[in-house]
Each structure stands twice: as structure tokens, then as C-alpha cells.
Design a protein around this motif. Structure first.
Motif, PDB file in Angstrom:
ATOM      1  N   MET A  71       0.885  -1.097  -0.187  1.00 39.16           N
ATOM      2  CA  MET A  71      -0.325   0.040  -0.455  1.00 39.16           C
ATOM      3  C   MET A  71       1.168   1.118  -0.226  1.00 39.16           C
ATOM      4  SD  MET A  71      -2.648  -0.594   2.477  1.00 39.16           S
ATOM      5  CE  MET A  71      -2.593  -1.162   3.672  1.00 39.16           C
ATOM      6  N   VAL A  72       2.238   1.097   0.787  1.00 38.73           N
ATOM      7  CA  VAL A  72       2.726   2.223   0.520  1.00 38.73           C
ATOM      8  C   VAL A  72       3.884   2.371  -0.447  1.00 38.73           C
ATOM      9  CG1 VAL A  72       4.923   3.492   1.814  1.00 38.73           C
ATOM     10  CG2 VAL A  72       3.168   2.722   3.211  1.00 38.73           C
ATOM     11  N   TYR A  73       4.163   1.261  -1.220  1.00 38.15           N
ATOM     12  CA  TYR A  73       4.435   1.318  -2.578  1.00 38.15           C
ATOM     13  C   TYR A  73       3.692   2.235  -3.701  1.00 38.15           C
ATOM     14  CZ  TYR A  73       7.129  -0.185  -6.563  1.00 38.15           C
ATOM     15  OH  TYR A  73       8.264  -0.231  -7.445  1.00 38.15           O
ATOM     16  N   GLY A  74       2.675   1.826  -3.573  1.00 38.98           N
ATOM     17  CA  GLY A  74       1.111   2.686  -4.398  1.00 38.98           C
ATOM     18  C   GLY A  74       1.193   2.221  -5.157  1.00 38.98           C
ATOM     19  N   SER A  75       0.817   2.615  -6.671  1.00 40.06           N
ATOM     20  CA  SER A  75       0.790   1.796  -7.677  1.00 40.06           C
ATOM     21  C   SER A  75       1.751   2.388  -8.937  1.00 40.06           C
ATOM     22  CB  SER A  75      -0.557   2.781  -8.444  1.00 40.06           C
ATOM     23  OG  SER A  75      -0.188   4.503  -8.992  1.00 40.06           O
ATOM     24  N   ARG A  76       2.868   1.968  -8.378  1.00 44.07           N
ATOM     25  CA  ARG A  76       3.900   2.526  -9.293  1.00 44.07           C
ATOM     26  C   ARG A  76       3.856   0.773  -9.463  1.00 44.07           C
ATOM     27  NH1 ARG A  76       7.174   5.293  -4.495  1.00 44.07           N
ATOM     28  NH2 ARG A  76       5.644   4.733  -3.788  1.00 44.07           N
ATOM     29  N   ASN A  77       5.093   0.704 -10.866  1.00 48.94           N
ATOM     30  CA  ASN A  77       5.122  -0.469 -11.187  1.00 48.94           C
ATOM     31  C   ASN A  77       5.937  -1.052 -10.408  1.00 48.94           C
ATOM     32  OD1 ASN A  77       6.133  -2.541 -12.819  1.00 48.94           O
ATOM     33  ND2 ASN A  77       7.079  -0.976 -14.900  1.00 48.94           N
ATOM     34  N   ARG A  78       5.192  -2.473 -10.397  1.00 51.93           N
ATOM     35  CA  ARG A  78       5.946  -3.102  -9.119  1.00 51.93           C
ATOM     36  C   ARG A  78       7.082  -4.143 -10.100  1.00 51.93           C
ATOM     37  NH1 ARG A  78       0.438  -2.514  -8.537  1.00 51.93           N
ATOM     38  NH2 ARG A  78      -0.024  -4.874 -10.082  1.00 51.93           N
ATOM     39  N   ASP A  79       7.248  -4.174 -11.582  1.00 52.55           N
ATOM     40  CA  ASP A  79       8.656  -4.713 -11.654  1.00 52.55           C
ATOM     41  C   ASP A  79       9.233  -4.284 -10.925  1.00 52.55           C
ATOM     42  OD1 ASP A  79       6.836  -6.627 -13.596  1.00 52.55           O
ATOM     43  OD2 ASP A  79       6.694  -6.009 -15.181  1.00 52.55           O
TER      44      ASP A  79
END
Length: 165
Positions: A71-79
Motif C-alpha cells: 500500500m505504501v509502494y502504491g501504484s508504481r510499476n511493481r516489476d
């Protein structure tokens, strides 16, 4: 299965399949992947001698804490997490710490014991190591641990996504 293994062997042989599946699903689907951990707590509720509401709090609701890093990482590219060895290790470790904190809060609410998070972290340290090994092995194969939003668009660019070349 992991609950019965814990009962038969002891906490040092505890391996939670739902945690590693949740870690992978959160990379693939984002914070919504935490539902895997919450659903994974259902066997604990069913096999536990705890009262129903205590079992739901300890085995299912406290598992939602594993999603805090995502949730802290958000919607950025998780790759970025899936491709980097250090980022993947950090993500797994932080997720395990958050899960331990959630279990500690549940233990405190149920028993008043204040060392629950530390005890849970220590009891599941073997699980943390196994999760790191499993995710590191899966990381070697492209497409097993990846952000699904970008995976399908990459595949379309290579001619695989829509069935046309």
C-alpha cells in the motif's frame, strides 16, 4: 496444511504457503493481493480451538497487515520489486515485519501479552527464509513474479497478447 504441520512438528518447521502466495499475488495485483493471505487464514480458523471471533482476528484480519508495504509502494510499476534482488528481499522482509506486527496486535488484543510481535517473528523466522528462497527461485523465470498490468502490455507488443502476430 501448514497449520497441521505446525501442530505435528513445531514452529521451527512451520511453512506457510499462503504467505508466499500472498507475496507473489501482491506483486502481480497490488495491495488487492492481500486477500490471498486473509483467505489463507481460513484453515487456521477452522482447525483452531480458539473461539470463532478470536480465530477470525488472529488468523484472518491480522494477515491484512502484510499488505502495508505494498500500500505504501502504491501504484508504481511493481516489476522494479520483482526484478531487483535487493528490492525483493526488502519487500519480503518488510512484509514479514508488518505481518508480525499485525499478529502482535491481535495477540495483545486477545491475551494482553505485549511480546506477541517479537515472539511471532521469531517463531516464523524459518518461514521468512523459505519465502526468500522460493521468491528468489521464482524470480529467475520471467513472468512468474511480475506486475500483471505491464506483463500483458509487454506481451501484446511481442505479438502474444491478442492472438495476432
Amino acid at each position: 496444511m501448514s497449520y497441521k504441520m505446525l501442530e505435528f512438528w513445531n514452529s521451527s518447521f512451520y511453512f506457510s504457503f499462503s504467505v508466499v502466495l500472498c507475496l507473489i499475488s501482491m506483486i502481480r495485483w497490488g495491495a488487492a493481493g492481500v486477500a490471498v493471505a486473509m483467505i489463507g487464514g481460513i484453515p487456521g480458523i477452522l482447525f483452531s480451538s480458539m473461539p470463532l471471533w478470536s480465530g477470525i482476528l488472529f488468523y484472518s484480519l491480522s494477515n491484512a497487515f502484510i499488505g502495508i508495504p505494498m500500500m505504501v509502494y502504491g501504484s508504481r510499476n511493481r516489476d522494479t520489486i520483482a526484478d531487483g534482488h535487493v528490492f525483493l528481499l526488502l519487500y519480503i522482509f518488510l512484509s514479514h515485519c508488518c505481518l508480525s506486527a499485525g499478529k502482535g496486535i491481535a495477540i495483545f488484543l486477545l491475551t494482553g501479552e505485549t511480546t506477541g510481535a517479537k515472539d511471532y517473528f521469531g517463531a516464523t523466522f524459518f518461514t521468512l527464509i523459505i519465502n526468500i528462497i522460493v521468491c528468489s527461485v521464482l524470480q529467475m523465470r520471467k513472468g512468474l513474479i511480475c506486475d500483471m498490468r505491464y506483463y500483458f502490455t509487454d506481451m501484446e507488443g511481442e505479438g502474444y497478447g491478442n492472438g495476432r502476430d
